[in-house]
Design a protein around this motif. Sequence first.
Motif, PDB file in Angstrom:
ATOM      1  N   LEU A  35       0.895  -1.264   0.124  1.00 30.45           N
ATOM      2  CA  LEU A  35      -0.119   0.104  -0.028  1.00 30.45           C
ATOM      3  C   LEU A  35       0.953   1.241  -0.095  1.00 30.45           C
ATOM      4  N   PHE A  88     -10.085   9.264   4.847  1.00 28.35           N
ATOM      5  CA  PHE A  88      -9.321   9.971   3.649  1.00 28.35           C
ATOM      6  C   PHE A  88      -8.350  11.064   4.177  1.00 28.35           C
ATOM      7  N   ARG A 133      -5.042  10.773   2.074  1.00 26.78           N
ATOM      8  CA  ARG A 133      -4.821   9.581   0.995  1.00 26.78           C
ATOM      9  C   ARG A 133      -6.046   9.202   0.587  1.00 26.78           C
ATOM     10  N   ALA A 134      -6.182   9.145  -0.858  1.00 29.17           N
ATOM     11  CA  ALA A 134      -7.377   8.464  -1.342  1.00 29.17           C
ATOM     12  C   ALA A 134      -7.248   6.980  -1.754  1.00 29.17           C
ATOM     13  N   TRP A 135      -7.604   6.374  -0.525  1.00 31.98           N
ATOM     14  CA  TRP A 135      -7.707   4.988  -0.503  1.00 31.98           C
ATOM     15  C   TRP A 135      -8.566   4.392  -1.899  1.00 31.98           C
ATOM     16  N   SER A 136      -7.928   3.570  -2.575  1.00 33.69           N
ATOM     17  CA  SER A 136      -8.792   2.803  -3.612  1.00 33.69           C
ATOM     18  C   SER A 136      -9.422   1.860  -3.194  1.00 33.69           C
ATOM     19  N   SER A 137     -10.399   1.244  -4.104  1.00 36.00           N
ATOM     20  CA  SER A 137     -11.269   0.091  -3.543  1.00 36.00           C
ATOM     21  C   SER A 137     -10.261  -1.108  -3.615  1.00 36.00           C
ATOM     22  N   HIS A 138      -9.250  -0.916  -4.370  1.00 38.05           N
ATOM     23  CA  HIS A 138      -8.073  -2.226  -4.272  1.00 38.05           C
ATOM     24  C   HIS A 138      -7.331  -2.021  -2.787  1.00 38.05           C
ATOM     25  N   ASP A 139      -7.217  -1.038  -2.639  1.00 42.21           N
ATOM     26  CA  ASP A 139      -6.361  -0.911  -1.172  1.00 42.21           C
ATOM     27  C   ASP A 139      -7.370  -1.339  -0.322  1.00 42.21           C
ATOM     28  N   GLN A 141      -9.775  -3.524  -0.252  1.00 40.31           N
ATOM     29  CA  GLN A 141     -10.276  -4.969  -0.408  1.00 40.31           C
ATOM     30  C   GLN A 141      -8.742  -5.612   0.202  1.00 40.31           C
TER      31      GLN A 141
END
Length: 343
Positions: A35, A88, A133-139, A141
Amino acid sequence: MQPATARREALEQAVRAGQDSDGLQRLVRMAARVLHVPVAMVSFVAADREIIQAAVGLPEPWASLRSTPLSHSLCAQVVRLRGPVILFDARTDPTYRRHAAVVEMGAGAYAGYPLHHEEHTLGAFCAADFVPRAWSSHDLQLLEDLAAAASDELSLRIALQELQDSRERLQQLAAQLRTQSRTDALTGVANRRRFEERLAEEIARLHRHPGELALVLIDVDDFKQVNDSAGHQAGDTVLVEIAARTSGALRRTDLLARMGGDEFAVLLPGAGATDAAQLAQRVRRTVAARPIADLAITVSTGTAAYLPSRGPDQFYADADAALYEAKSARREAADTDADADTD
């Protein structure tokens, strides 16, 4: 069991199981690496503090303390909500911007997922940054999967710990049962089974290293009369006290055993016939010195020295024959005294 008590016990198990867990430490390192965050950790939430079980990137002084007050724990929110907490930019979030973790520890972005064991939420697996931080959906998951893996790791280690605890309890129980099976329940000295085991051990030792071995048999005089006149409780008291007084006259290497009824045996490794005779005399004097249960109690004794040519059965038989002679002589003396009183 109350839910709070059950959770506390589960938490104690998890903390113990997670100590020095390479698996948890690898998971937090993976989270930080994949990450690209400075901080990742596994923590448990107790009633009064957050316990940091595995972590990378924590700044001082928290890295050294390994625990924080709940007031400084964002992971505590995960446990309270029993679900993920995703921030975020905690410094602009109206719910968390005044949180001590943000104000004092400098938390910026935070994402934490709950750690479960059975029905209990025990802590959180989280990643954090000191900037937004912009957490992504991948992050997210990935964090959720890592939290599930950490939960599985903990549950497995707890199960292994419980198995080990059960094995140790069984070993302790087996040892207790072994001791009980070789101990006379009334007097606390060895029983016949332990005596026979020890006799075999000592004889085997003599075959390897020739030496001496002696035996003293002890029998309570007129014990049936004690039971008949004073009752079985008094009889039990007599046996317990004789065992105690005899034990006080022995060496550490000697073995006192109750062979059954009112008969005791003392095995004397490294002792000969003279030593056995001297001990027998001490025991007779010690027992007769003071009343037991307000009764004048005496014992008769028989001794023998082990002779390899005669074997263990004859060894015991020789002492038993000497005991029989002593009791016969005592009865004859008593009869003579009675006849003299009659005259």
